[in-house]
Design a protein around this motif. Sequence first.
Motif, PDB file in Angstrom:
ATOM      1  N   UNK A  85      26.939 -46.398  -8.765  1.00  0.00           N
ATOM      2  CA  UNK A  85      25.561 -46.706  -8.368  1.00  0.00           C
ATOM      3  C   UNK A  85      24.785 -45.524  -7.806  1.00  0.00           C
ATOM      4  N   UNK A  86      25.498 -44.478  -7.407  1.00  0.00           N
ATOM      5  CA  UNK A  86      24.820 -43.364  -6.746  1.00  0.00           C
ATOM      6  C   UNK A  86      25.288 -42.036  -7.327  1.00  0.00           C
ATOM      7  N   UNK A  87      24.424 -41.039  -7.256  1.00  0.00           N
ATOM      8  CA  UNK A  87      24.753 -39.747  -7.835  1.00  0.00           C
ATOM      9  C   UNK A  87      24.940 -38.659  -6.780  1.00  0.00           C
ATOM     10  N   UNK A  88      23.945 -38.469  -5.946  1.00  0.00           N
ATOM     11  CA  UNK A  88      23.930 -37.292  -5.080  1.00  0.00           C
ATOM     12  C   UNK A  88      24.415 -37.612  -3.666  1.00  0.00           C
ATOM     13  N   UNK A  89      25.545 -38.287  -3.550  1.00  0.00           N
ATOM     14  CA  UNK A  89      26.106 -38.562  -2.233  1.00  0.00           C
ATOM     15  C   UNK A  89      27.035 -37.440  -1.803  1.00  0.00           C
ATOM     16  N   UNK A  90      27.177 -37.297  -0.497  1.00  0.00           N
ATOM     17  CA  UNK A  90      28.216 -36.451   0.064  1.00  0.00           C
ATOM     18  C   UNK A  90      29.245 -37.356   0.731  1.00  0.00           C
ATOM     19  N   UNK A  91      30.502 -37.145   0.433  1.00  0.00           N
ATOM     20  CA  UNK A  91      31.594 -37.922   1.017  1.00  0.00           C
ATOM     21  C   UNK A  91      32.295 -37.058   2.062  1.00  0.00           C
ATOM     22  N   UNK A  92      32.468 -37.601   3.253  1.00  0.00           N
ATOM     23  CA  UNK A  92      33.202 -36.910   4.306  1.00  0.00           C
ATOM     24  C   UNK A  92      34.483 -37.693   4.583  1.00  0.00           C
ATOM     25  N   UNK A  93      35.611 -37.115   4.197  1.00  0.00           N
ATOM     26  CA  UNK A  93      36.897 -37.811   4.344  1.00  0.00           C
ATOM     27  C   UNK A  93      37.916 -36.874   4.991  1.00  0.00           C
ATOM     28  N   UNK A  94      37.807 -36.677   6.296  1.00  0.00           N
ATOM     29  CA  UNK A  94      38.744 -35.787   6.991  1.00  0.00           C
ATOM     30  C   UNK A  94      40.045 -36.518   7.311  1.00  0.00           C
ATOM     31  N   UNK A  95      41.091 -35.773   7.645  1.00  0.00           N
ATOM     32  CA  UNK A  95      42.250 -36.425   8.238  1.00  0.00           C
ATOM     33  C   UNK A  95      42.040 -36.513   9.753  1.00  0.00           C
ATOM     34  N   UNK A  96      42.903 -37.256  10.423  1.00  0.00           N
ATOM     35  CA  UNK A  96      42.698 -37.516  11.847  1.00  0.00           C
ATOM     36  C   UNK A  96      42.767 -36.239  12.678  1.00  0.00           C
ATOM     37  N   UNK A  97      43.662 -35.338  12.317  1.00  0.00           N
ATOM     38  CA  UNK A  97      43.786 -34.090  13.068  1.00  0.00           C
ATOM     39  C   UNK A  97      42.501 -33.273  12.985  1.00  0.00           C
ATOM     40  N   UNK A 129      37.741 -46.720  21.142  1.00  0.00           N
ATOM     41  CA  UNK A 129      38.069 -46.060  19.881  1.00  0.00           C
ATOM     42  C   UNK A 129      36.873 -45.959  18.959  1.00  0.00           C
ATOM     43  N   UNK A 130      36.092 -47.045  18.872  1.00  0.00           N
ATOM     44  CA  UNK A 130      34.886 -47.034  18.039  1.00  0.00           C
ATOM     45  C   UNK A 130      33.895 -45.999  18.559  1.00  0.00           C
ATOM     46  N   UNK A 131      33.648 -46.026  19.874  1.00  0.00           N
ATOM     47  CA  UNK A 131      32.702 -45.068  20.451  1.00  0.00           C
ATOM     48  C   UNK A 131      33.136 -43.633  20.231  1.00  0.00           C
ATOM     49  N   UNK A 132      34.429 -43.395  20.364  1.00  0.00           N
ATOM     50  CA  UNK A 132      34.950 -42.032  20.190  1.00  0.00           C
ATOM     51  C   UNK A 132      34.738 -41.527  18.775  1.00  0.00           C
ATOM     52  N   UNK A 133      35.113 -42.348  17.787  1.00  0.00           N
ATOM     53  CA  UNK A 133      35.018 -41.874  16.401  1.00  0.00           C
ATOM     54  C   UNK A 133      33.561 -41.754  15.953  1.00  0.00           C
ATOM     55  N   UNK A 134      32.701 -42.687  16.372  1.00  0.00           N
ATOM     56  CA  UNK A 134      31.294 -42.593  15.976  1.00  0.00           C
ATOM     57  C   UNK A 134      30.650 -41.361  16.603  1.00  0.00           C
ATOM     58  N   UNK A 135      30.958 -41.082  17.856  1.00  0.00           N
ATOM     59  CA  UNK A 135      30.441 -39.873  18.499  1.00  0.00           C
ATOM     60  C   UNK A 135      30.890 -38.631  17.729  1.00  0.00           C
ATOM     61  N   UNK A 136      32.152 -38.579  17.321  1.00  0.00           N
ATOM     62  CA  UNK A 136      32.657 -37.426  16.580  1.00  0.00           C
ATOM     63  C   UNK A 136      31.985 -37.321  15.201  1.00  0.00           C
ATOM     64  N   UNK A 137      31.755 -38.462  14.565  1.00  0.00           N
ATOM     65  CA  UNK A 137      31.076 -38.446  13.266  1.00  0.00           C
ATOM     66  C   UNK A 137      29.628 -37.986  13.412  1.00  0.00           C
ATOM     67  N   UNK A 138      28.968 -38.436  14.464  1.00  0.00           N
ATOM     68  CA  UNK A 138      27.589 -37.992  14.707  1.00  0.00           C
ATOM     69  C   UNK A 138      27.546 -36.484  14.949  1.00  0.00           C
ATOM     70  N   UNK A 139      28.497 -35.978  15.711  1.00  0.00           N
ATOM     71  CA  UNK A 139      28.528 -34.536  15.989  1.00  0.00           C
ATOM     72  C   UNK A 139      28.858 -33.737  14.731  1.00  0.00           C
ATOM     73  N   UNK A 140      29.655 -34.320  13.848  1.00  0.00           N
ATOM     74  CA  UNK A 140      30.068 -33.608  12.631  1.00  0.00           C
ATOM     75  C   UNK A 140      29.008 -33.620  11.551  1.00  0.00           C
ATOM     76  N   UNK A 141      28.090 -34.610  11.601  1.00  0.00           N
ATOM     77  CA  UNK A 141      27.123 -34.765  10.511  1.00  0.00           C
ATOM     78  C   UNK A 141      25.666 -34.623  10.956  1.00  0.00           C
TER      79      UNK A 141
END
Length: 283
Positions: A85-97, A129-141
């Motif tokens: 359905x989409x063409x120009x997406x960016x996928x961010x799939x890091x490992x936990x480390x 856990x949710x707050x931690x990961x969302x904060x890290x995702x916001x900082x990363x993106x």
Amino acid sequence: MQVFREKGRLLEAIREKKSEEKSIGLVPTMGALHEGHLSLVQFATQQTDQVVVSIFVNPTQFDDPDDLEKYPRNLEQDIALLKTKFEDLWIFSPNATELYDGKIVSQQFDFGGLENVMEGKFRNGHFNGVGTVVKKLFEATEPDKAFFGEKDFQQLQIIRKLTDLTKLPVEIIGCPILREDSGLARSSRNERLSDANRQKAAFIYKTLQTASELFGTKSAKEVTDWVEAAFLDQDVLELEYFMIAEANSLQKIETKEKEKQYRAFIAVYADDIRLIDNIALNN
């Protein structure tokens, strides 16, 4: 469609886009993508110039190691679905480390009581856990907007509170619940249901609809008692909780007040598979 595994490379690409005055949208997911996720991506593509879809099963929001182990993971299948359905997406799939900088622990947050009811009451440490990961995702993106489904309405309110606490400049967009033809809220966990139990699980939304109708003339306690009694007759479905709460504070109500918005929240086990849903009770 580009796949990024490293935060540094992704952030470099994002900042280049921003230098061109392009806006960034983030759709955080734990993978096992379905039509509900695609609807979030669709909203994001309509409102931002470059959409990042994160695919990361976050270990710190699981209080049950068995649940974490069983959570479905198939990155290639997820990417293939997005490509339909989409063409120009960016996928961010890091490992936990990579995402956690080697220290996979939750930060502690005070969400003003939002975290202590419903999911927070039954899932120890979940929202830290949710707050931690969302904060890290916001900082990363560094997104301008982030898109979350209203199926996890409590999580949506928690994340709105998170942006207030952290002062991160992200606009949080809540998107409508997407449902299967039976009314069952779309969820990655649905794929673990047998065909028979998937049909029986449609009872969850039917119950919410009736509860919404009853709320027009009955008290919150009367509606709650009716829902609890209705699940006693179910052979596969086991009610964990049903609660009527004020939509902003998420606090359980005793009496209705004018000018306030209310929602009904529910968690149900279908055998060992935990399903949640909610519905607005007044508009």
